[in-house]
Design a protein around this motif. Sequence first.
Motif, PDB file in Angstrom:
ATOM      1  N   VAL A 133      -7.004   0.049  -3.899  1.00 45.18           N
ATOM      2  CA  VAL A 133      -6.591   1.382  -4.324  1.00 45.18           C
ATOM      3  C   VAL A 133      -7.657   2.420  -3.964  1.00 45.18           C
ATOM      4  O   VAL A 133      -7.345   3.516  -3.493  1.00 45.18           O
ATOM      5  N   GLU A 134      -8.924   2.079  -4.196  1.00 46.82           N
ATOM      6  CA  GLU A 134     -10.004   3.012  -3.862  1.00 46.82           C
ATOM      7  C   GLU A 134      -9.985   3.340  -2.374  1.00 46.82           C
ATOM      8  O   GLU A 134     -10.185   4.485  -1.966  1.00 46.82           O
ATOM      9  N   SER A 135      -9.746   2.329  -1.542  1.00 53.60           N
ATOM     10  CA  SER A 135      -9.680   2.543  -0.099  1.00 53.60           C
ATOM     11  C   SER A 135      -8.511   3.456   0.261  1.00 53.60           C
ATOM     12  O   SER A 135      -8.629   4.355   1.100  1.00 53.60           O
ATOM     13  N   SER A 136      -7.372   3.243  -0.393  1.00 45.67           N
ATOM     14  CA  SER A 136      -6.200   4.070  -0.137  1.00 45.67           C
ATOM     15  C   SER A 136      -6.440   5.515  -0.549  1.00 45.67           C
ATOM     16  O   SER A 136      -6.024   6.451   0.141  1.00 45.67           O
ATOM     17  N   ASN A 137      -7.132   5.703  -1.680  1.00 45.89           N
ATOM     18  CA  ASN A 137      -7.467   7.066  -2.110  1.00 45.89           C
ATOM     19  C   ASN A 137      -8.322   7.778  -1.070  1.00 45.89           C
ATOM     20  O   ASN A 137      -8.123   8.957  -0.769  1.00 45.89           O
ATOM     21  N   ASN A 173       0.803  -1.222   0.000  1.00 45.24           N
ATOM     22  CA  ASN A 173       0.000   0.000   0.000  1.00 45.24           C
ATOM     23  C   ASN A 173       0.838   1.276   0.000  1.00 45.24           C
ATOM     24  O   ASN A 173       0.381   2.325   0.436  1.00 45.24           O
ATOM     25  N   TRP A 174       2.094   1.179  -0.459  1.00 49.08           N
ATOM     26  CA  TRP A 174       2.890   2.388  -0.668  1.00 49.08           C
ATOM     27  C   TRP A 174       2.194   3.238  -1.718  1.00 49.08           C
ATOM     28  O   TRP A 174       1.662   2.715  -2.691  1.00 49.08           O
ATOM     29  N   VAL A 176       2.518  14.838   3.372  1.00 51.36           N
ATOM     30  CA  VAL A 176       1.478  13.948   3.910  1.00 51.36           C
ATOM     31  C   VAL A 176       1.689  12.521   3.405  1.00 51.36           C
ATOM     32  O   VAL A 176       1.629  11.550   4.174  1.00 51.36           O
ATOM     33  N   MET A 177       1.951  12.365   2.125  1.00 52.73           N
ATOM     34  CA  MET A 177       2.169  11.019   1.570  1.00 52.73           C
ATOM     35  C   MET A 177       3.429  10.386   2.156  1.00 52.73           C
ATOM     36  O   MET A 177       3.473   9.177   2.427  1.00 52.73           O
ATOM     37  N   ARG A 203      -8.827  11.811   3.377  1.00 55.62           N
ATOM     38  CA  ARG A 203      -9.102  12.158   4.781  1.00 55.62           C
ATOM     39  C   ARG A 203      -7.860  12.724   5.468  1.00 55.62           C
ATOM     40  O   ARG A 203      -7.953  13.684   6.247  1.00 55.62           O
ATOM     41  N   ALA A 204      -6.698  12.140   5.173  1.00 54.65           N
ATOM     42  CA  ALA A 204      -5.464  12.629   5.791  1.00 54.65           C
ATOM     43  C   ALA A 204      -5.159  14.061   5.360  1.00 54.65           C
ATOM     44  O   ALA A 204      -4.746  14.894   6.180  1.00 54.65           O
ATOM     45  N   LEU A 205      -5.362  14.362   4.092  1.00 56.13           N
ATOM     46  CA  LEU A 205      -5.137  15.725   3.606  1.00 56.13           C
ATOM     47  C   LEU A 205      -6.105  16.702   4.269  1.00 56.13           C
ATOM     48  O   LEU A 205      -5.716  17.811   4.682  1.00 56.13           O
TER      49      LEU A 205
END
Length: 252
Positions: free
Chosen positions: A86-90, A1-2, A122-123, A95-97
């Motif tokens: 990938v959708e979950s990671s997006n 998940n990088w 952030v990334m 949310r983090a941003l």
Amino acid sequence: NWEWGCIAQSESVLAIRQGVQAFVHKLGYVPRYHQTDNSTAATFVLRAPHARQERTYHPLYLELLQYYGMEPRLIHVKSPNENGDVESSNGGLTRALRQQLLLRGSCDFASEADYEQFVADVMQRRNQARQQRVAEETAAMHLVTQPPLAAYRERRIKVSAGSLLRIQTNLYSVPTNLIGQEVLVRQYEWHLEVYYQQQLVQTMPRLVGRQQMNINYRHLIDTLLRKPGGFRNYRYRQVLFPLPVFQQTWEA
């Protein structure tokens, strides 16, 4: 998940070239496959007479993958679950941003570069906890040795009698001494470069959307004023004014 990414202003093949290369050179390795959905960034509808409409890969997308030795892979149409990880990671990145912007206390940035650095930070923090798993993955991947490809597409276009270039559905003005000449346009994600006889003659922002116009009054005003009624009857007069005060003065 990088994860890694870059800022784009549209969903285009130029954006995906920019984004994929940003990830490849940040990680330093390339996977065997690049999987994407059926977006217009990587695919388009193949329209053939008496044939069923099917999607095929964009040539610039295939050129990019071939350059890095990756194979293309599509999910099925309307099947985002096939890209669920990938959708979950997006969603997590979004949310983090949002949280970091709240902590920052403002969504205003002095420049695009400052915002890009904010997103990259952030990334970077999100990737720190993933290094051990990433090392397991990169052990089975190929090291990147190629320099980045140029993230633009070239078009050869003849300048119209109105000193305009039509690129896709949008219009851009160029100096009148180029009327009737063929110019080379390099189309990037954020800007366009116009070359004539291998010389850069103009740089301008790339318009997003359809039927947009970027007309510089300096290119055309002398010609219009020499022609009786030329300025008054100019088809694109409303977008010719450099500032609202010029339009207000004309109306007065």
